[in-house]
Motif scaffolding. Sequence first.
Motif, short mmCIF file in Angstrom:
data_model
loop_
_atom_site.label_atom_id
_atom_site.label_comp_id
_atom_site.label_asym_id
_atom_site.label_seq_id
_atom_site.Cartn_x
_atom_site.Cartn_y
_atom_site.Cartn_z
N ALA A 29 -9.16 -5.86 -2.81
CA ALA A 29 -9.80 -7.12 -2.77
C ALA A 29 -10.09 -7.43 -1.30
O ALA A 29 -11.01 -8.03 -0.98
CB ALA A 29 -8.52 -8.15 -3.03
N GLU A 30 -9.29 -6.80 -0.16
CA GLU A 30 -9.64 -7.01 1.09
C GLU A 30 -10.89 -6.31 1.46
O GLU A 30 -11.79 -6.97 1.99
CB GLU A 30 -8.71 -6.40 2.13
CG GLU A 30 -7.21 -6.95 1.95
CD GLU A 30 -6.19 -6.33 2.50
OE1 GLU A 30 -6.35 -5.25 3.17
OE2 GLU A 30 -5.08 -6.92 2.43
N MET A 31 -11.36 -5.06 0.81
CA MET A 31 -12.74 -4.52 1.14
C MET A 31 -13.78 -5.44 0.37
O MET A 31 -14.75 -5.62 1.23
CB MET A 31 -12.68 -3.36 0.26
CG MET A 31 -11.69 -2.17 0.88
SD MET A 31 -12.00 -0.40 0.26
CE MET A 31 -10.44 -0.43 -0.71
N LEU A 32 -13.49 -6.03 -0.80
CA LEU A 32 -14.56 -6.67 -1.25
C LEU A 32 -14.79 -7.97 -0.53
O LEU A 32 -16.03 -8.37 -0.18
CB LEU A 32 -14.08 -7.36 -2.59
CG LEU A 32 -14.25 -6.37 -3.85
CD1 LEU A 32 -13.37 -6.83 -5.27
CD2 LEU A 32 -15.56 -6.01 -4.24
N GLY A 33 -13.67 -8.59 0.33
CA GLY A 33 -13.85 -9.63 1.24
C GLY A 33 -14.61 -9.31 2.17
O GLY A 33 -15.65 -10.27 2.81
N ARG A 34 -14.26 -8.07 2.81
CA ARG A 34 -15.18 -7.59 4.21
C ARG A 34 -16.66 -7.27 3.62
O ARG A 34 -17.23 -8.13 4.54
CB ARG A 34 -14.54 -6.37 4.55
CG ARG A 34 -13.22 -6.78 5.41
CD ARG A 34 -13.04 -5.49 6.16
NE ARG A 34 -12.64 -4.20 5.28
CZ ARG A 34 -11.48 -3.82 4.87
NH1 ARG A 34 -10.53 -4.90 4.97
NH2 ARG A 34 -11.39 -2.75 4.24
N HIS A 35 -16.95 -7.03 2.61
CA HIS A 35 -18.44 -7.04 2.11
C HIS A 35 -19.05 -8.25 1.91
O HIS A 35 -20.18 -8.52 2.30
CB HIS A 35 -18.44 -6.18 0.64
CG HIS A 35 -18.18 -4.60 0.86
ND1 HIS A 35 -18.58 -3.89 1.83
CD2 HIS A 35 -17.36 -3.77 -0.04
CE1 HIS A 35 -18.13 -2.81 1.58
NE2 HIS A 35 -17.26 -2.84 0.57
N LEU A 36 -18.24 -9.44 1.44
CA LEU A 36 -18.76 -10.75 1.26
C LEU A 36 -19.35 -11.22 2.38
O LEU A 36 -20.08 -12.04 2.55
CB LEU A 36 -17.88 -11.48 0.42
CG LEU A 36 -18.02 -10.96 -1.09
CD1 LEU A 36 -16.77 -12.07 -1.57
CD2 LEU A 36 -19.17 -11.36 -1.71
N GLU A 37 -18.80 -11.03 3.55
CA GLU A 37 -18.88 -11.44 4.97
C GLU A 37 -20.51 -11.24 5.06
O GLU A 37 -20.87 -11.68 6.05
CB GLU A 37 -18.10 -11.01 5.94
CG GLU A 37 -16.69 -11.50 5.96
CD GLU A 37 -15.81 -10.72 7.03
OE1 GLU A 37 -16.19 -9.92 7.62
OE2 GLU A 37 -14.54 -11.21 7.06
N HIS A 38 -21.03 -10.15 4.87
CA HIS A 38 -22.29 -9.49 4.94
C HIS A 38 -23.24 -9.99 4.06
O HIS A 38 -24.60 -9.79 4.17
CB HIS A 38 -22.27 -8.04 5.31
CG HIS A 38 -21.23 -7.81 6.43
ND1 HIS A 38 -21.54 -8.02 7.61
CD2 HIS A 38 -20.21 -7.00 6.26
CE1 HIS A 38 -20.48 -7.46 8.19
NE2 HIS A 38 -19.57 -7.06 7.46
N VAL A 39 -22.82 -10.51 2.94
CA VAL A 39 -23.90 -10.71 1.65
C VAL A 39 -24.24 -12.15 1.71
O VAL A 39 -25.33 -12.59 1.14
CB VAL A 39 -22.84 -10.45 0.26
CG1 VAL A 39 -23.81 -10.72 -0.66
CG2 VAL A 39 -22.83 -8.93 0.35
N VAL A 40 -23.45 -13.23 2.32
CA VAL A 40 -23.60 -14.58 2.37
C VAL A 40 -24.45 -15.01 3.49
O VAL A 40 -24.32 -14.66 4.62
CB VAL A 40 -22.25 -15.16 2.16
CG1 VAL A 40 -22.58 -16.81 1.97
CG2 VAL A 40 -21.62 -14.90 1.04
N ASN A 41 -25.74 -15.93 3.08
CA ASN A 41 -26.23 -16.43 4.12
C ASN A 41 -25.53 -17.92 4.38
O ASN A 41 -25.34 -18.59 3.53
CB ASN A 41 -27.82 -17.19 3.26
CG ASN A 41 -28.72 -17.91 4.45
OD1 ASN A 41 -28.02 -18.47 5.15
ND2 ASN A 41 -29.97 -17.35 4.08
N GLY A 42 -25.50 -18.14 5.66
CA GLY A 42 -24.86 -19.15 6.29
C GLY A 42 -25.41 -20.65 5.71
O GLY A 42 -24.53 -21.64 5.87
#
Length: 197
Positions: A29-42
């Motif tokens: 779950a922590e790894m998925l959260g770190r990936h999502l930081e780079h997937v989302v446009n602000g």
Amino acid sequence: MEPASKAGLRAKLLAARGGVADDVRVAEAEMLGRHLEHVVNGDSTVCAYVPVGTEPGSIDMLNVLLAQARRVLLPVARTTDDDVPLPLRWGEYRSHALVPGRWGLLEPAMPHLPESAIAEASLVLVPALAVDRRGARLGRGAGFYDRSLAGRDPQARVVAIVRDQELIDELPSEPHDVAMSHALTPRRGLIALPNRE
């Protein structure tokens, strides 16, 4: 992989998830959260979901999205009076403001948005038991997402969140199944899939 019945695959995949140790589940779950930081446009709207039971991810993942995106929408499941699934409605996620919904799911508090709110999202995160390399997704079988994804922006990324072992070569699929454009796994991150549509 030889196509098998969806029900049989669901049982097998759910049993495998049930055998995952809690510390492994937390680390993934922590790894998925770190990936999502780079997937989302602000400046984007994201449709996400609250992971339940053994689904990959956590509520912390939603807070990552909330910090990165302009708006995060979560699904509200509903059915007809005779229990036929309807397209999902949506509600804005506010940290620590989820309420118990039907089937013990956590969902956003009222007011809820219409099913058409999915069209505002540039990223749609979808729960899955597995996804194949063609983009075929195996869900729980109720059909809420297949009914809902038809209303998405055709340019939106539609991402199945799965464990690394749940990205497989081939799944049985039907014409009404909506193809995923990407998979997100804990160790491999965001993976583009050939979209069948």
